[in-house]
Motif scaffolding. Structure first.
Motif, PDB file in Angstrom:
ATOM      1  N   VAL A 128      27.871  76.172  63.864  1.00 40.95           N
ATOM      2  CA  VAL A 128      28.309  74.839  63.471  1.00 40.95           C
ATOM      3  C   VAL A 128      28.013  74.626  61.992  1.00 40.95           C
ATOM      4  N   GLU A 129      29.022  74.227  61.248  1.00 41.13           N
ATOM      5  CA  GLU A 129      28.831  73.869  59.846  1.00 41.13           C
ATOM      6  C   GLU A 129      28.269  72.450  59.806  1.00 41.13           C
ATOM      7  N   VAL A 130      26.951  72.322  59.698  1.00 46.29           N
ATOM      8  CA  VAL A 130      26.331  71.001  59.765  1.00 46.29           C
ATOM      9  C   VAL A 130      26.631  70.175  58.532  1.00 46.29           C
ATOM     10  N   THR A 131      26.991  70.835  57.432  1.00 45.36           N
ATOM     11  CA  THR A 131      27.456  70.136  56.237  1.00 45.36           C
ATOM     12  C   THR A 131      28.307  71.079  55.405  1.00 45.36           C
ATOM     13  N   SER A 132      29.287  70.516  54.731  1.00 43.03           N
ATOM     14  CA  SER A 132      30.097  71.292  53.791  1.00 43.03           C
ATOM     15  C   SER A 132      29.641  71.073  52.358  1.00 43.03           C
ATOM     16  N   ALA A 133      28.602  70.257  52.166  1.00 42.66           N
ATOM     17  CA  ALA A 133      28.063  69.990  50.834  1.00 42.66           C
ATOM     18  C   ALA A 133      27.035  71.044  50.452  1.00 42.66           C
ATOM     19  N   CYS A 134      26.983  71.355  49.160  1.00 39.53           N
ATOM     20  CA  CYS A 134      25.997  72.317  48.683  1.00 39.53           C
ATOM     21  C   CYS A 134      25.493  71.885  47.311  1.00 39.53           C
ATOM     22  N   ASN A 135      24.244  72.231  47.026  1.00 42.17           N
ATOM     23  CA  ASN A 135      23.645  71.888  45.734  1.00 42.17           C
ATOM     24  C   ASN A 135      23.740  73.024  44.725  1.00 42.17           C
TER      25      ASN A 135
ATOM     26  N   LEU B  16      25.423  76.830  76.003  1.00 38.70           N
ATOM     27  CA  LEU B  16      24.887  77.531  74.846  1.00 38.70           C
ATOM     28  C   LEU B  16      23.527  78.161  75.120  1.00 38.70           C
ATOM     29  N   THR B  17      23.374  79.378  74.601  1.00 39.49           N
ATOM     30  CA  THR B  17      22.068  80.041  74.567  1.00 39.49           C
ATOM     31  C   THR B  17      21.630  80.298  73.127  1.00 39.49           C
ATOM     32  N   ARG B  18      22.586  80.213  72.186  1.00 35.83           N
ATOM     33  CA  ARG B  18      22.300  80.453  70.767  1.00 35.83           C
ATOM     34  C   ARG B  18      23.143  79.491  69.926  1.00 35.83           C
ATOM     35  N   LEU B  19      22.519  78.901  68.911  1.00 40.71           N
ATOM     36  CA  LEU B  19      23.198  77.923  68.065  1.00 40.71           C
ATOM     37  C   LEU B  19      22.817  78.184  66.609  1.00 40.71           C
ATOM     38  N   THR B  20      23.817  78.441  65.774  1.00 38.64           N
ATOM     39  CA  THR B  20      23.599  78.695  64.352  1.00 38.64           C
ATOM     40  C   THR B  20      24.087  77.482  63.572  1.00 38.64           C
ATOM     41  N   LEU B  21      23.189  76.864  62.812  1.00 35.04           N
ATOM     42  CA  LEU B  21      23.488  75.593  62.147  1.00 35.04           C
ATOM     43  C   LEU B  21      23.767  75.814  60.664  1.00 35.04           C
ATOM     44  N   GLN B  22      24.875  76.477  60.375  1.00 36.45           N
ATOM     45  CA  GLN B  22      25.204  76.735  58.975  1.00 36.45           C
ATOM     46  C   GLN B  22      26.685  76.991  58.807  1.00 36.45           C
ATOM     47  N   GLY B  23      27.151  76.760  57.582  1.00 36.73           N
ATOM     48  CA  GLY B  23      28.535  77.035  57.226  1.00 36.73           C
ATOM     49  C   GLY B  23      28.596  77.276  55.734  1.00 36.73           C
ATOM     50  N   LEU B  24      29.571  76.659  55.072  1.00 30.88           N
ATOM     51  CA  LEU B  24      29.701  76.841  53.634  1.00 30.88           C
ATOM     52  C   LEU B  24      28.668  76.021  52.853  1.00 30.88           C
ATOM     53  N   GLY B  25      28.128  74.958  53.446  1.00 31.68           N
ATOM     54  CA  GLY B  25      27.182  74.102  52.751  1.00 31.68           C
ATOM     55  C   GLY B  25      25.735  74.518  52.946  1.00 31.68           C
ATOM     56  N   GLU B  26      24.829  73.757  52.338  1.00 33.36           N
ATOM     57  CA  GLU B  26      23.389  73.981  52.462  1.00 33.36           C
ATOM     58  C   GLU B  26      22.847  73.094  53.582  1.00 33.36           C
ATOM     59  N   PRO B  27      22.389  73.681  54.694  1.00 33.75           N
ATOM     60  CA  PRO B  27      21.957  72.882  55.849  1.00 33.75           C
ATOM     61  C   PRO B  27      20.880  71.843  55.543  1.00 33.75           C
ATOM     62  N   LEU B  28      19.971  72.138  54.609  1.00 32.80           N
ATOM     63  CA  LEU B  28      18.896  71.182  54.316  1.00 32.80           C
ATOM     64  C   LEU B  28      19.410  69.902  53.669  1.00 32.80           C
ATOM     65  N   LEU B  29      20.691  69.866  53.278  1.00 32.84           N
ATOM     66  CA  LEU B  29      21.280  68.638  52.754  1.00 32.84           C
ATOM     67  C   LEU B  29      21.725  67.692  53.863  1.00 32.84           C
TER      68      LEU B  29
ATOM     69  N   LYS C 102      27.042  64.768  49.936  1.00 36.96           N
ATOM     70  CA  LYS C 102      26.254  65.258  51.078  1.00 36.96           C
ATOM     71  C   LYS C 102      26.399  64.388  52.316  1.00 36.96           C
ATOM     72  N   LEU C 103      26.660  63.107  52.152  1.00 39.68           N
ATOM     73  CA  LEU C 103      26.867  62.263  53.338  1.00 39.68           C
ATOM     74  C   LEU C 103      28.273  62.447  53.896  1.00 39.68           C
ATOM     75  N   ALA C 104      29.243  62.501  53.000  1.00 43.60           N
ATOM     76  CA  ALA C 104      30.626  62.702  53.443  1.00 43.60           C
ATOM     77  C   ALA C 104      30.816  64.084  54.061  1.00 43.60           C
TER      78      ALA C 104
END
Length: 323
Positions: free
Chosen positions: A16-23, A58-71, A39-41
């Protein structure tokens, strides 16, 4: 091999791309070739995330995409939801925002893995690749994560550093092995650039040209052998890319997993990059199950399982076994 070309069961792994924003604006990333995202949009809506988790086995969930997840302001909630359901969960970060407090919070969250991108052994090369990052800060944050994990006596998260090998930075690899062994990370994974973008439209010309100049798909640089030697000497776990000529095909992503962008576009895998390149459906219009069992997914699987795969797969490093 695929379970069924026609109708596989719902996937147990979701990215899952939790955000498309990146710093940052990294040279090898599609983010650098597109307008910045707020980062909010750019954040995936929590209701969409919870709907997905509830719908899939689900047994596995990856929380990343093109953005920075910590945002993403919703990341802690997403991790807690996965952990509460017994789902293995983790993500990749550029670690620029991974201060000690956040490191301690992540260890306490029981997130299963955390991958940190580090594409050089010193500031000159690294900062030229990851525009906006500070090498010393990232290394200190990585060391702080290792320390937070040790102080908590925790087995998680598994800490893997990811190095994207390119012509501009591959010579740094042996020195990076020794640096990481000293910090005490669990593993270093070296990977090639993910896609040639040969199939993409003119809007991708810049990243296509960059990739053509920097890719190491057909090479086995001396630095790989030197890094392997350094890993044996230091005891660091190291994974290097497969050499060219080891075959292609047999990708199982569309049978076993899926990638969902922050806006709800469902794509066959995380390697595609760019939601305008392949869309198998949108979760704002259909349920995941309807998309997964629908005609677009069925057609994509049939083509991928044939001698004439989709054009977007032909330039994929994972499909060509060079990732």
């Amino acid at each position: 091999m695929p379970v069924s070309t026609e109708d596989p069961p719902l996937p147990g792994h979701l990215q899952v791309e939790v955000t498309s924003a990146c710093n940052l604006r990294c040279t090898m990333c599609l983010v650098s070739y597109r307008p910045p995202v707020n980062k909010l949009a750019g954040a995936m809506r929590p209701e969409l995330f919870h709907r997905l988790v509830a719908e899939l086995p689900l047994t596995r969930l990856t929380l990343q995409g093109l953005g920075e997840p910590l945002l993403s302001p919703y990341l802690p909630e997403m991790i807690a939801t996965a952990v509460g359901r017994g789902i293995r969960v983790g993500f990749n970060s550029n670690a620029t925002l991974l201060n000690r407090r956040r490191a301690e919070d992540l260890v306490a969250s029981r997130v299963d893995w955390l991958h940190v991108s580090l594409d050089g052994a010193g500031p000159q090369v690294y900062e030229a690749i990851r525009e906006g990052a500070n090498f010393d800060t990232v290394v200190a944050n990585l060391a702080g994560l290792v320390a937070a994990k040790r102080e908590a006596g925790s087995a998680t998260p598994w800490i893997r550093v990811v190095f994207v090998a390119m012509r501009d930075n591959v010579a740094e690899l042996p020195a990076l092995v020794r640096l990481l062994a000293g910090i005490g990370v669990d593993e270093l994974r070296v990977q090639n650039l993910s896609h040639s973008f040969d199939d993409a439209a003119s809007a991708y010309e810049e990243i296509r040209s960059f990739t053509a100049a920097q890719a190491l798909w057909t090479d086995q640089p001396h630095a790989f052998a030197d890094a392997a030697r350094a890993a044996r000497e230091t005891g660091l776990r190291l994974r290097l890319p497969s050499p060219a000529g080891t075959g292609g095909g047999n990708c199982t992503w569309p049978w076993e997993a899926a990638y969902v962008t922050s806006t709800g576009t469902v794509q066959p895998c995380c390697m595609v990059m760019g939601d305008d390149r392949v869309s198998l459906g949108n979760l704002n219009e259909s349920s995941f199950a309807a998309i997964w069992h629908g005609p677009a997914y069925r057609d994509f699987r049939q083509r991928l399982d044939s001698a004439e795969p989709p054009d977007v797969c032909r330039g994929c490093s994972l499909y060509r076994h060079t990732f």
